[in-house]
Design an enzyme around this catalytic site. Structure first.
Site, short mmCIF file in Angstrom:
data_model
loop_
_atom_site.label_atom_id
_atom_site.label_comp_id
_atom_site.label_asym_id
_atom_site.label_seq_id
_atom_site.Cartn_x
_atom_site.Cartn_y
_atom_site.Cartn_z
N CYS A 131 0.81 -1.22 0.00
CA CYS A 131 0.00 0.00 0.00
C CYS A 131 0.85 1.28 0.00
O CYS A 131 0.42 2.30 -0.53
CB CYS A 131 -0.95 0.01 1.20
SG CYS A 131 -0.17 -0.27 2.79
N ARG A 249 5.38 5.92 10.89
CA ARG A 249 3.97 5.74 11.24
C ARG A 249 3.48 7.01 11.93
O ARG A 249 4.15 7.56 12.80
CB ARG A 249 3.82 4.54 12.18
CG ARG A 249 2.41 4.04 12.32
CD ARG A 249 1.93 3.26 11.12
NE ARG A 249 2.54 1.95 10.98
CZ ARG A 249 2.28 1.12 10.00
NH1 ARG A 249 1.41 1.45 9.05
NH2 ARG A 249 2.88 -0.06 9.91
N HIS A 256 -2.19 6.79 3.57
CA HIS A 256 -0.74 6.98 3.62
C HIS A 256 -0.37 8.23 2.81
O HIS A 256 -0.97 8.52 1.76
CB HIS A 256 -0.02 5.79 3.00
CG HIS A 256 -0.09 4.53 3.80
ND1 HIS A 256 -0.55 4.48 5.10
CD2 HIS A 256 0.28 3.26 3.48
CE1 HIS A 256 -0.47 3.23 5.54
NE2 HIS A 256 0.02 2.47 4.58
#
Length: 349
Positions: A131, A249, A256
């Site tokens: 992803c 993160r 994202h």
């Protein structure tokens, strides 16, 4: 004579599987029968797809009998075991896990970038990229076609949902824990005292950023960072592409983001880059910082395109661009790209 192929969705009850059922209900209907498959504990559960309630079937070899295309949204070890079984029963597998991405006999496909690769599948399996890679690769593919990409320096800002439902649950729990604290962040160690168990993250994520995603690999790199490097090379057909990635993160549930410094073979122009990207399928350009217009996860979550802004030619290198991209990691970053690959295969029937 063409026909509508039979589709199996393996992992239909998971986070990505749930998004997949929504996509199957809203995208053009190219499928005949759709079978929903999950672990034995989910067997019999009713899920809605294309306006109908469909019972979940327990994963077993015989469920692939008569299946033409099987989309897998399951952990690596499940795909590694069951994808070859599905192929043996006659299905083409489109796999969203990392089990086969770097297998030389398995194409790694992004339909906007390398659709023809989907036809070359000697193992009967097509892989969906990670992803994080997917959140930027459509933009980079369009720019590569224009100028020839030679080097990438990337910093990711990855959502909690990239760690699965456990990541989502952990962030929400942590936010609730610290919400009533008036002193959080005022002294070292405060967050760790409030949140002694950070869940799937190596440090508390609420009110924090954690410069780590994935597992430890050679030379201090994480698996996520190496995926960005290796998958970008494979998708773009650039085995020598220089890539430096740092994956971080951030306390965002879904979507994202990446800050990208891309160097090309020739001089570049920011206005031309905007025009190229505005014409690229699957890309939305939002780039007017004078009025605060640029993509953020809050704008992008729940949408299908890759969003790009902050497009600038590098001050110090006329062959380099700096830009910021966002992509919903559960939609284009997982379910949507898998669905698009499957639709390419469906077109062969």
């Amino acid at each position: 004579m063409s026909r509508k192929p039979t589709l199996a969705v393996v992992g239909a009850t998971g986070a990505v599987g749930t998004v997949m059922l929504d996509l199957l209900s809203t995208r053009p209907d190219v499928w005949g029968e759709i079978r929903l498959i999950a672990s034995a504990r989910s067997a019999g559960k009713m899920l809605r797809v294309r306006g109908e309630d469909v019972a979940v079937i327990a994963l077993a070899p015989e469920v692939f009998d008569g299946v033409d295309v099987a989309m897998f949204d399951v952990p690596d070890e499940v795909s590694a075991e069951w994808a070859p079984i599905a192929v043996a029963h006659g299905a083409v597998v489109v796999d969203n896990s990392g089990a086969f991405r770097m297998d030389s006999g398995v194409p790694l496909v992004v339909p906007e970038v390398n659709p023809a690769a989907a036809k070359e599948r000697p193992r009967g399996i097509i892989s969906n990229p990670n992803c994080t890679t997917l959140s930027m690769i459509i933009v980079l593919g369009a720019l590569h076609r224009e100028w020839g990409l030679e080097e990438l320096v990337v910093a990711s800002y990855q959502a909690a949902s990239g760690a699965g439902q456990a990541g989502i649950d952990a962030l929400r729990s942590q936010m609730a824990t610290v919400a009533g604290s008036a002193t959080v962040g005022s002294r070292a160690g405060d967050l760790r005292e409030l949140i002694p168990d950070s869940g799937p993250f190596p440090a508390p994520l609420a009110y924090n950023v954690v410069p780590w995603a994935g597992s430890l690999k050679d030379d201090g790199y994480s698996s996520e960072e190496l995926k960005v490097r290796n998958e970008s090379r494979k998708i773009l057909g650039l085995p020598g592409l220089r890539v430096a990635a740092t994956c971080v993160r951030v306390p965002v549930i879904t979507t994202h983001s990446l800050s990208v410094h891309a160097r090309f073979a020739v001089d570049v122009d920011a206005d031309v880059a905007r025009a190229v990207l505005e014409a690229a399928p699957g890309v939305v350009v939002v780039d007017d910082p004078a009025v605060g217009a640029f993509p953020t996860p809050a704008d992008v979550v729940g949408t299908d395109p890759t969003w790009v802004g902050r497009i600038r030619r590098s001050i110090d290198n006329p062959r380099a661009l700096d830009l910021f991209v966002c992509g919903d990691n559960l939609r284009k970053g997982a379910a949507l790209n898998t669905a698009q690959i499957a639709e390419l295969v469906a077109g062969e029937f």
